[in-house]
Design an enzyme around this catalytic site. Structure first.
Site, mmCIF file in Angstrom:
data_model
loop_
_atom_site.group_PDB
_atom_site.id
_atom_site.type_symbol
_atom_site.label_atom_id
_atom_site.label_comp_id
_atom_site.label_asym_id
_atom_site.label_seq_id
_atom_site.Cartn_x
_atom_site.Cartn_y
_atom_site.Cartn_z
ATOM 1 N N GLN A 120 36.190 36.093 47.891
ATOM 2 C CA GLN A 120 35.646 36.755 46.714
ATOM 3 C C GLN A 120 36.688 36.854 45.607
ATOM 4 O O GLN A 120 36.403 36.609 44.429
ATOM 5 C CB GLN A 120 35.169 38.162 47.082
ATOM 6 N N GLU A 121 37.883 37.223 45.992
ATOM 7 C CA GLU A 121 38.958 37.377 45.014
ATOM 8 C C GLU A 121 39.211 36.075 44.270
ATOM 9 O O GLU A 121 39.375 36.050 43.049
ATOM 10 C CB GLU A 121 40.232 37.848 45.721
ATOM 11 N N GLY A 122 39.249 34.972 45.002
ATOM 12 C CA GLY A 122 39.467 33.683 44.372
ATOM 13 C C GLY A 122 38.321 33.279 43.461
ATOM 14 O O GLY A 122 38.537 32.757 42.363
#
Length: 553
Positions: free
Chosen positions: A214-216
């Site tokens: 998700q962060e990426g």
């Protein structure tokens, strides 16, 4: 790698669009006001270009829009919506405030989300240190920990908009390293107590520990959104052909950029994969499925113009802080093994330190592990340091596959562009002063030259302000900073500033001398005038005698 010149986009920027993802009609009055304002700006500030090509016009319109974004946000505009995102990283937490006007009604367009700017036109963002994981043992302190950030955001969002302003609290690698029980306790405290103090639109689903994937994805969406790579109305030279699902015809649209983001605990990489590709084995295909994210950013699922397939991978333990810790673990273990095998005392006292090739020359430090302390002294050997670090990059660690062994989707390097964030930028710009276009030979040369400098010289430069205002002594110590050429440039820049001050001081002295001289001339002139007046007064009072009367008998 280059970092763009505006504020770093929050990893969760696109989360704000969720409640407002579908088109809503824009006010006719607002549209007229924008049109009139743009027309006045063009008439007053732009030279007449009657025969400008359409593409140049569109580029200039985008330029004008970017200039407009740098101004203070009009909080008096009731049509604006706001959103607040708290990014809880491993080394600290930041709050970002965003705003956007109503959707323009075109299902092909995305929301025009922008970062809020205060009355001084500065981005509305605030950071606190350390990371939220510091309250792991006392989760009841989670809300007090974030209170300064939330108060900061509440002060900038109009009070009447608080109840409809979504708040997202998203935690990254620092929290992912904690046991799930501690993660849950921290989030539970936030969900329970934040609504008691703040009126933002906040619920359980708005607070979470996001995965590395998700962060990426959020970082990839954020940078491409800010760069306008999701705007497909006018295609530019940099385009890419994308195969989407079962569609027969491929889609030609703007080329997106990839991201490399190094935080304190983890490293993310994300880039678009235009084609589905061919896998060499079922194992590789299975690995690819877990690392490929396919999503539609558009308002209508039937429109595939905003369908994207992105490769995203996260490497826990490869962030800047944790990478340094892993290196120190390696040094401690190897030194103790060497001591046992050869009966030596290396690193056990300040008199017999371990000569660390990855620290600046002459820097003395200690590394504590397992109740033992290793004394180290820097020797600034670039080549030896690279040899020690190589196994950490190529080998695997306990939490994640190695960088070399992980599956990577094919990259067309002839038609690709990457942006580096966080430590990729900090270590190259704050100390090396090489931010911008990344050039490997230049970076290597600058780092090697920096490592040849003594710690005393580097410390003096740090205290003299020759590094970026964002640089701290920890970064100057652990990262490979400035080259001699850059140091000379910095000294030259400093000397240039001092010469300017000296020049203006000389001008001031000359001006003061002239003023004093003129004042003196004025006083002399006044004395002469006064003397002449007295002479005239004396002459008026003198009685002139006839000839011979003034003589004696």
């Amino acid at each position: 790698m280059a970092r763009i010149g505006f504020s770093c986009p929050c990893p969760a920027l696109w989360r704000l669009a969720a409640p407002w993802g579908c088109p809503r009609p824009r006010s006719a009055a607002l549209g007229l006001a924008l049109a009139v304002g743009l027309l006045l700006l063009l008439v007053v500030a732009v030279p007449r270009r009657w025969a400008a090509p359409p593409r140049a016009d569109r580029q200039y319109e985008r330029y004008l829009a970017r200039v407009e974004e740098l101004g203070a946000t009009d909080t008096g505009d009731a049509a604006l919506s706001y959103g607040v995102v708290v990014d809880c990283g491993s080394s600290g937490s930041r709050v970002f405030v965003y705003f956007w006007p109503p959707h323009n009604g075109n299902p092909h367009d995305l929301l025009d989300i922008k970062q809020m700017r205060d009355q001084s036109s500065r981005p509305v963002v605030k950071k606190i240190k350390p990371g939220i994981s510091v309250v792991a043992a006392t989760p009841e302190r989670a809300t007090p920990y974030l209170r300064p950030l939330l108060q900061f955001a509440a002060a900038h969002v109009p009070a009447e908009k608080h109840k409809e302003t979504p708040l997202y609290i998203l935690c990254t690698a620092g929290m992912r390293l904690l046991p799930e029980r501690q993660q849950a306790a921290i989030l539970e405290d936030l969900v329970r107590n934040v609504p008691l103090e703040f009126d933002f639109l906040f619920s359980k689903s708005h607070a979470e520990v996001i995965s590395g994937k998700q962060e990426g994805v959020y970082a990839w969406i954020g940078i491409n959104f800010v760069l306008g790579r999701f705007d497909h109305e006018d295609e530019e030279d940099a385009v890419v052909t994308v195969a989407l699902g079962d569609q027969v015809e491929s889609l030609v649209r703007k080329r997106t950029v990839g991201i490399l983001d190094m935080g304190g605990a983890s490293l993310q990489i994300a880039y678009e994969v235009p084609s589905s590709g061919v896998f060499s084995s079922p194992q590789q295909e299975e690995a690819a499925k877990s690392l490929l994210a396919e999503f539609n950013l558009g308002c209508d699922v039937q429109h595939t113009g905003h369908m994207y397939r992105v490769y995203v991978n996260t490497f826990l333990g490869f962030g800047g802080n944790f990478a340094r810790q892993r290196y120190e673990d390696l040094v401690v273990n190897q030194t103790y093994v060497h001591n046992r095998l050869h009966g030596q005392q290396t690193g056990l006292s300040p008199e017999t330190p371990f000569l660390d090739p990855c620290l600046p020359v002459g820097l003395e430090d200690t590394v504590a592990r397992g109740g033992q302390t290793l004394h180290v002294r820097g020797r600034g050997d670039w080549q030896t340091c690279a040899e020690l670090l190589h196994p950490l990059l190529m080998g695997s660690n306990s939490s994640q596959a190695s960088l070399a062994e992980a599956y990577k989707a094919p990259i067309d390097f002839s038609n690709s562009e990457f942006y580096g964030f966080s430590e990729f930028f900090y270590c190259t710009e704050d100390v090396l002063r090489l931010g911008g276009h990344y050039d490997a030979p230049s970076f290597t040369s600058a780092a090697q030259e920096y490592c040849s400098q003594t710690w005393a010289v580097l410390t003096q430069r740090f205290h003299n302000g020759l590094y970026s205002s964002h640089a701290d002594q920890h970064r100057v110590k652990d990262l490979r900073p400035e080259s001699v050429r850059q140091a000379h440039t910095s000294w030259l820049r400093l000397s240039f500033v001092y010469n300017h001050y000296l020049f203006f001081a000389c001008i001031l002295v000359v001006v003061l001398a002239i003023v004093l001289y003129l004042l003196r001339l004025r006083r002399i002139h006044h004395r002469q005038v006064r003397s002449a007046q007295l002479d005239m007064l004396w002459l008026d009072e003198v009685v002139l005698l006839p000839p011979g009367q003034g003589e004696g008998p």
